[in-house]
Design an enzyme around this catalytic site. Sequence first.
Site, PDB file in Angstrom:
ATOM      1  N   ARG A   1     -15.424  -0.439  -0.429  1.00 24.16           N
ATOM      2  CA  ARG A   1     -13.979  -0.188  -0.524  1.00 24.16           C
ATOM      3  C   ARG A   1     -13.758   1.314  -0.344  1.00 24.16           C
ATOM      4  NH1 ARG A   1     -12.036  -4.882  -3.209  1.00 24.16           N
ATOM      5  NH2 ARG A   1     -10.147  -4.722  -2.012  1.00 24.16           N
TER       6      ARG A   1
ATOM      7  N   GLN B   1     -11.580   0.891   5.391  1.00 27.07           N
ATOM      8  CA  GLN B   1     -10.325   0.226   5.062  1.00 27.07           C
ATOM      9  C   GLN B   1      -9.889  -0.785   6.132  1.00 27.07           C
ATOM     10  OE1 GLN B   1      -7.683   3.266   3.782  1.00 27.07           O
ATOM     11  NE2 GLN B   1      -7.014   2.030   2.055  1.00 27.07           N
TER      12      GLN B   1
ATOM     13  N   ASP C   1     -11.605  -4.200   5.759  1.00 29.35           N
ATOM     14  CA  ASP C   1     -11.651  -4.757   4.412  1.00 29.35           C
ATOM     15  C   ASP C   1     -10.999  -6.145   4.334  1.00 29.35           C
ATOM     16  OD1 ASP C   1     -11.626  -5.249   1.734  1.00 29.35           O
ATOM     17  OD2 ASP C   1     -10.899  -3.266   1.161  1.00 29.35           O
TER      18      ASP C   1
ATOM     19  N   SER D   1      -9.176  -7.103   1.046  1.00 28.14           N
ATOM     20  CA  SER D   1      -7.799  -6.613   0.937  1.00 28.14           C
ATOM     21  C   SER D   1      -6.854  -7.476   1.763  1.00 28.14           C
ATOM     22  CB  SER D   1      -7.687  -5.166   1.417  1.00 28.14           C
ATOM     23  OG  SER D   1      -8.262  -4.317   0.487  1.00 28.14           O
TER      24      SER D   1
ATOM     25  N   TYR E   1     -12.432   0.464  -9.514  1.00 26.89           N
ATOM     26  CA  TYR E   1     -12.270  -0.868 -10.088  1.00 26.89           C
ATOM     27  C   TYR E   1     -12.077  -0.784 -11.600  1.00 26.89           C
ATOM     28  CZ  TYR E   1     -13.717  -3.242  -5.809  1.00 26.89           C
ATOM     29  OH  TYR E   1     -13.794  -3.722  -4.536  1.00 26.89           O
TER      30      TYR E   1
HETATM   31  P1  NAD Z   1      -9.481  -6.606  -8.175  1.00 27.26           P
HETATM   32  O1  NAD Z   1      -9.162  -7.859  -7.442  1.00 27.26           O
HETATM   33  O2  NAD Z   1     -10.890  -6.309  -8.537  1.00 27.26           O
HETATM   34  O3  NAD Z   1      -8.627  -6.605  -9.557  1.00 27.26           O
HETATM   35  C1  NAD Z   1      -7.223  -6.763  -9.553  1.00 27.26           C
HETATM   36  C2  NAD Z   1      -6.578  -5.827 -10.552  1.00 27.26           C
HETATM   37  O4  NAD Z   1      -6.809  -6.319 -11.873  1.00 27.26           O
HETATM   38  C3  NAD Z   1      -7.098  -4.390 -10.557  1.00 27.26           C
HETATM   39  O5  NAD Z   1      -6.018  -3.513 -10.293  1.00 27.26           O
HETATM   40  C4  NAD Z   1      -7.681  -4.207 -11.951  1.00 27.26           C
HETATM   41  O6  NAD Z   1      -7.503  -2.886 -12.454  1.00 27.26           O
HETATM   42  C5  NAD Z   1      -6.856  -5.208 -12.745  1.00 27.26           C
HETATM   43  N1  NAD Z   1      -7.441  -5.591 -14.044  1.00 27.26           N
HETATM   44  C6  NAD Z   1      -8.752  -5.836 -14.356  1.00 27.26           C
HETATM   45  N2  NAD Z   1      -8.868  -6.144 -15.658  1.00 27.26           N
HETATM   46  C7  NAD Z   1      -7.625  -6.115 -16.194  1.00 27.26           C
HETATM   47  C8  NAD Z   1      -7.094  -6.347 -17.495  1.00 27.26           C
HETATM   48  N3  NAD Z   1      -7.876  -6.641 -18.529  1.00 27.26           N
HETATM   49  N4  NAD Z   1      -5.759  -6.248 -17.663  1.00 27.26           N
HETATM   50  C9  NAD Z   1      -4.945  -5.917 -16.638  1.00 27.26           C
HETATM   51  N5  NAD Z   1      -5.387  -5.671 -15.383  1.00 27.26           N
HETATM   52  C10 NAD Z   1      -6.697  -5.767 -15.170  1.00 27.26           C
HETATM   53  O7  NAD Z   1      -8.823  -5.363  -7.444  1.00 27.26           O
HETATM   54  P2  NAD Z   1      -8.686  -5.031  -5.891  1.00 27.26           P
HETATM   55  O8  NAD Z   1      -7.379  -5.502  -5.429  1.00 27.26           O
HETATM   56  O9  NAD Z   1      -9.891  -5.515  -5.187  1.00 27.26           O
HETATM   57  O10 NAD Z   1      -8.651  -3.440  -5.931  1.00 27.26           O
HETATM   58  C11 NAD Z   1      -9.502  -2.709  -6.802  1.00 27.26           C
HETATM   59  C12 NAD Z   1      -9.562  -1.234  -6.427  1.00 27.26           C
HETATM   60  O11 NAD Z   1     -10.094  -1.045  -5.145  1.00 27.26           O
HETATM   61  C13 NAD Z   1      -8.242  -0.535  -6.450  1.00 27.26           C
HETATM   62  O12 NAD Z   1      -8.442   0.763  -6.961  1.00 27.26           O
HETATM   63  C14 NAD Z   1      -7.865  -0.432  -5.023  1.00 27.26           C
HETATM   64  O13 NAD Z   1      -6.967   0.625  -4.767  1.00 27.26           O
HETATM   65  C15 NAD Z   1      -9.226  -0.183  -4.436  1.00 27.26           C
HETATM   66  N6  NAD Z   1      -9.284  -0.571  -3.030  1.00 27.26           N
HETATM   67  C16 NAD Z   1      -9.752   0.345  -2.124  1.00 27.26           C
HETATM   68  C17 NAD Z   1      -9.819  -0.026  -0.782  1.00 27.26           C
HETATM   69  C18 NAD Z   1     -10.305   0.928   0.254  1.00 27.26           C
HETATM   70  O14 NAD Z   1     -10.228   2.108   0.054  1.00 27.26           O
HETATM   71  N7  NAD Z   1     -10.872   0.403   1.338  1.00 27.26           N
HETATM   72  C19 NAD Z   1      -9.428  -1.274  -0.385  1.00 27.26           C
HETATM   73  C20 NAD Z   1      -8.976  -2.160  -1.340  1.00 27.26           C
HETATM   74  C21 NAD Z   1      -8.921  -1.811  -2.674  1.00 27.26           C
END
Ligand code: NAD
Length: 376
Positions: free
Chosen positions: A120, A125, A128, A131, A226
């Site tokens: 990630r 990006q 991904d 995403s 994460y």
């Molecule tokens: P994910 O599917 O792993 O989790 C979804 C959300 O649930 C997250 O925001 C997490 O903080 C939240 N969460 C976990 N436990 C929780 C709790 N107990 N209570 C409330 N919320 C809770 O997340 P994702 O969509 O895969 O994204 C995770 C991270 O990766 C983010 O920081 C996102 O910005 C980053 N990301 C980066 C890229 C990239 O740069 N290529 C792409 C996608 C996501």
Amino acid sequence: MIIGILKESGSENRVAILPAEVVALKKLGIDVLVENNAGERAFSTDNAYAEAGARIADRKQVVSEAEMLLSVNPPVYDDFNSFRDGQILCTVLNPVENRDWLEKARLHGLSILALDLIPRTTRAQSMDILSSMATVSGYKAVLEAASLLPKFFPMFMSAAGTIKPSRVLILGAGVAGLQAIAIARKLGAVVEVFDVRSAVKEEVKSLGGKFIEVEGAKEDITAGGYAVEQTEEFKRKQQELIQQRAIASDVVIATAQIPGKKAPVLLLKETVNSMKPGSVIVDLASSTGGNCELTENGKNIVVNGVNIIGKSDFPSEMSSDASKMFGCNIINLLKIMVDKDGRLNLNMQDDIINGTTAVHGREYISQKVKQMLNTK
Ligand code: NAD
């Protein structure tokens, strides 16, 4: 290089590459073989693939000719009879659930590129797939909730009086959650949001959601953006606040996940029992245990008048655009793997290729897969 596109099995409607992306593959100097009717459930005919420059063949021929095979889900075990040593398979692996399948692939000498292991990072990006699919799921989850809810989402001022807007509670503001906020706001709902990562606060606000903060969240900068598991004290405080907000809501979209772990349980049975009859919970974390204690993975149930949606195959339901995004992500990945003549170069020094390669040369490669499976 010859790439083969496999037809998916079971209830999967997506296909890894649509005809428009065949054109893009041809531009990279790649020959494309497509299994008969591979795109049928994503509304793309064999003729459309042929017009885009692909050859259509039966599965046996696709597997025997292709150097690299592309599929959305790991192919069925029977295919191991036709796979050959050194062949490359690019798919969404889900290594923990498909541990035995992966071990068989390793022993067979296959190279497995796991699209769900793409790092990630900013550079990755455009590749991904997680995403892309989370975007589809966040969008569809809100539409599903809106169609089940016996109320309007927006406020209505009519001759029959004023109807208050629906209240939507979003648990987890990752990719799916942020998309859900945007769509629920566009439909006119009032949106409240919980997340343990304070970094998302500004994003939530900019989309028009209200961020509900619980003090004392544990964050770990080494977790790559994460979430990490929370303390018992935090969980108790969070559950109390979530209970309050859920009772006041009409819809809960639950998306909270912790990579490689069971999803956190945020909505308890007693919370559901106190929610308004007719309310809807869409639990996008159902496949990893669910954020709601009562969720049944793959099933839609009604408890005390509350709809709990545990189906998590929204990308398959939106097969056309989900396949489009899937294919575009794969092409962006292939761009860093093929030379100007369309020949494959799996450079393991590249962090994206290394991170995505689950097994190669009968060895586990990706650190993430080793951690997930606890292998060396
Ligand atoms: P994910 O599917 O792993 O989790 C979804 C959300 O649930 C997250 O925001 C997490 O903080 C939240 N969460 C976990 N436990 C929780 C709790 N107990 N209570 C409330 N919320 C809770 O997340 P994702 O969509 O895969 O994204 C995770 C991270 O990766 C983010 O920081 C996102 O910005 C980053 N990301 C980066 C890229 C990239 O740069 N290529 C792409 C996608 C996501």
